[in-house]
Design an enzyme around this catalytic site. Structure first.
Site, mmCIF file in Angstrom:
data_model
loop_
_atom_site.group_PDB
_atom_site.id
_atom_site.type_symbol
_atom_site.label_atom_id
_atom_site.label_comp_id
_atom_site.label_asym_id
_atom_site.label_seq_id
_atom_site.Cartn_x
_atom_site.Cartn_y
_atom_site.Cartn_z
ATOM 1 N N PHE A 124 -1.870 3.847 -12.494
ATOM 2 C CA PHE A 124 -2.646 4.676 -11.563
ATOM 3 C C PHE A 124 -2.443 6.148 -11.947
ATOM 4 C CE2 PHE A 124 -3.516 6.722 -7.464
ATOM 5 C CZ PHE A 124 -4.683 6.075 -7.101
ATOM 6 N N ASP A 194 6.349 1.002 -8.855
ATOM 7 C CA ASP A 194 5.427 1.430 -7.806
ATOM 8 C C ASP A 194 4.864 0.156 -7.179
ATOM 9 O OD1 ASP A 194 3.239 2.294 -6.296
ATOM 10 O OD2 ASP A 194 2.819 3.970 -7.658
ATOM 11 N N TYR A 219 -0.389 2.705 3.678
ATOM 12 C CA TYR A 219 -1.737 2.498 4.233
ATOM 13 C C TYR A 219 -2.517 1.359 3.585
ATOM 14 C CZ TYR A 219 -2.562 5.617 0.237
ATOM 15 O OH TYR A 219 -2.545 6.188 -1.004
ATOM 16 N N LYS A 220 -1.930 0.713 2.556
ATOM 17 C CA LYS A 220 -2.660 -0.377 1.896
ATOM 18 C C LYS A 220 -2.334 -1.691 2.620
ATOM 19 C CE LYS A 220 -3.165 2.291 -2.289
ATOM 20 N NZ LYS A 220 -2.630 2.676 -3.609
ATOM 21 N N ARG A 368 -14.132 -4.149 -7.261
ATOM 22 C CA ARG A 368 -12.801 -4.629 -6.910
ATOM 23 C C ARG A 368 -12.831 -5.237 -5.510
ATOM 24 N NH1 ARG A 368 -7.671 -0.537 -6.474
ATOM 25 N NH2 ARG A 368 -8.826 0.159 -4.666
HETATM 26 C C1 PLP Z 1 -2.758 4.063 -4.017
HETATM 27 C C2 PLP Z 1 -1.761 4.403 -5.070
HETATM 28 C C3 PLP Z 1 -1.048 5.608 -5.005
HETATM 29 C C4 PLP Z 1 -1.397 6.612 -3.949
HETATM 30 O O1 PLP Z 1 -0.527 7.677 -3.913
HETATM 31 P P1 PLP Z 1 -0.655 8.721 -2.711
HETATM 32 O O2 PLP Z 1 0.378 9.713 -3.000
HETATM 33 O O3 PLP Z 1 -0.459 7.955 -1.443
HETATM 34 O O4 PLP Z 1 -2.037 9.265 -2.736
HETATM 35 C C5 PLP Z 1 -0.057 5.823 -5.940
HETATM 36 N N1 PLP Z 1 0.200 4.928 -6.916
HETATM 37 C C6 PLP Z 1 -0.491 3.774 -7.008
HETATM 38 C C7 PLP Z 1 -0.180 2.809 -8.085
HETATM 39 C C8 PLP Z 1 -1.500 3.491 -6.105
HETATM 40 O O5 PLP Z 1 -2.211 2.372 -6.213
#
Ligand code: PLP
Length: 409
Positions: A124, A194, A219-220, A368
């Site tokens: 990501f 992560d 939040y996921k 997705r």
């Molecule tokens: C959604 C996601 C994030 C989001 O990071 P934020 O700091 O909450 O915006 C980070 N890493 C991964 C792999 C994600 O899927």
């Protein structure tokens, strides 16, 4: 599989009653809980109380009276069970990006003679960007961002940190956490996982695999609400040596002693920085109640059945309309989402959303679909594929309004 057979799956699903714990708009098939989880029923009432009573009436007394000050550790402890950690090893704070910054800097400090960070070039972007910022701050690291099949070869005795997201946000590919952690350790490197697309989606076993650090989103799959605070994990053995570079007062040994010299807290609280976001942390705390009594092995089993069913029902459409499956069929390599490549992916997804099936699109060409076993029914999978078939058959995606790219995809 026929609709009658699929309805039988719902009837015998041990997680089926959990759907009642969520507020799902009538008629909507929501396949985006991997991006923003659905609102749990427990949240609005709790927030009403936090806002009116705790904030409105009790005001500043609430820091003690309602334990606001302990929210980061209290909510962290709830998440710990979901990721195979001890309650004292997880704290809730800030965003995933900021937490990654904190643990990456701390991990590098534990390997002062090494300057290589290894990651997946398809990680990501925020994870890669944070590593680039850390590199600039430290005056130049070697950032080895490689393809998945080159990762093992990229690990060597110069590697300080292996930093990966367990489930690839685009393809849904799931890494073998045990194996990669072990390989990094064999080279004397530390690992940061992560868990953005893992926590709450299936059982994670951080301590069983000897993981050093981890971060993840609220939040996921944890359903904590838009912009919910994130969590971070530091293995107990590292805590006394984890240097908190964002050395704010909330991470101080005695925040209310108000002394000028910084002394980090003994425990994981040292990785908190400033005043906790009480409102959003309270929402996350209430949201996590839906996991009470839930066996994550059952969540995983249902997730695989849902994604298998989706792939099966999609097979004829994929052939007819040119969707290329990019999610592994092998269960061990699959997270809780299914993705397809399609040249008109953006417009197709917009048209599908207009039909009441919400998934999302990831550039350049990926549609997705996230599967959240706590609130999805097998019949929803059937319905989603039916509506997608309509979008393709009637070429609804060709409408001009579906071609317009919005700010958030
Ligand atoms: C959604 C996601 C994030 C989001 O990071 P934020 O700091 O909450 O915006 C980070 N890493 C991964 C792999 C994600 O899927």
């Amino acid at each position: 599989m026929t609709l009658a057979e699929i309805e039988k799956l719902d009837q015998s699903d041990p997680l089926a009653p959990k759907r009642e714990a969520f507020m799902i708009p009538e008629g909507l098939v929501y396949l985006d809980g991997n991006s923003l989880g659905v609102l749990p029923r427990s949240v609005p009432g709790h927030m009403e109380n936090v806002v009116r009573q705790q904030w409105g009436h009790d005001l500043i007394r609430s820091w003690n009276l309602h334990g606001w000050v302990d929210l980061p550790l209290r909510v962290g402890a709830r998440i710990a069970r979901l990721i195979g950690a001890e309650p004292e090893e997880v704290v809730v704070a800030d965003s995933t990006s900021v937490n990654l910054f904190k643990v990456l800097l701390a991990a590098l400090r534990l390997r002062p003679e090494r300057r290589v960070v290894v990651s997946d070039v398809d990680n990501f972007p925020t994870d890669l960007y944070i590593a680039q910022g850390v590199s600039a701050l430290l005056g130049g690291l070697e950032l080895r961002f490689v393809k998945k099949d080159e990762l093992e070869a990229a690990l060597d005795l110069q590697t300080a940190v292996l930093m990966l997201t367990e489930v690839d946000y685009r393809t849904g590919y799931r890494y073998d956490m045990a194996r990669l952690t072990q390989q990094a350790h064999a080279m004397g490197a530390l690992v940061i996982w992560d868990l953005a697309h893992s926590a709450g989606a299936f059982p994670v076993h951080l301590n069983r695999h000897g993981v050093d650090f981890a971060v993840g989103c609220g939040y996921k799959y944890l359903n904590g609400g838009p912009g919910a605070p994130a969590f971070l994990f530091v293995a107990r053995r590292h805590q006394p040596h984890t240097f908190p570079f964002l050395s704010g007062w909330m991470g101080h040994q005695a925040p209310f002693a108000f002394v000028p010299a910084y002394e980090p807290a003994e425990d994981i609280r040292r990785l908190t920085v400033g005043t906790p976001a009480v409102l959003s942390m309270s929402a996350l705390e209430a949201a996590l109640e839906v996991f009470d009594g839930v066996d994550l092995e059952a969540v995983r089993a249902k997730s695989l059945k849902l994604t298998d069913l989706f792939i099966e029902l999609m097979t004829p459409l994929a052939t007819r309309y040119g969707f290329e499956l990019v999610t592994p069929r092998a269960h061990a390599q699959r997270g809780s989402q299914v993705s397809y490549r399609h040249p008109e992916g953006y417009a197709v997804m917009q048209a599908l959303i207009s039909q009441g099936v919400i998934g999302d699109f990831r550039a350049p060409d990926i549609v997705r679909f996230g599967f959240t076993p706590l609130y999805l029914r097998f019949a929803d999978v059937w319905e989603a594929v039916k509506r997608l078939e309509r979008v393709m058959q009637q070429e609804l995606w060709k409408e001009a309004r579906f071609q317009q790219r919005a700010k958030v995809t």
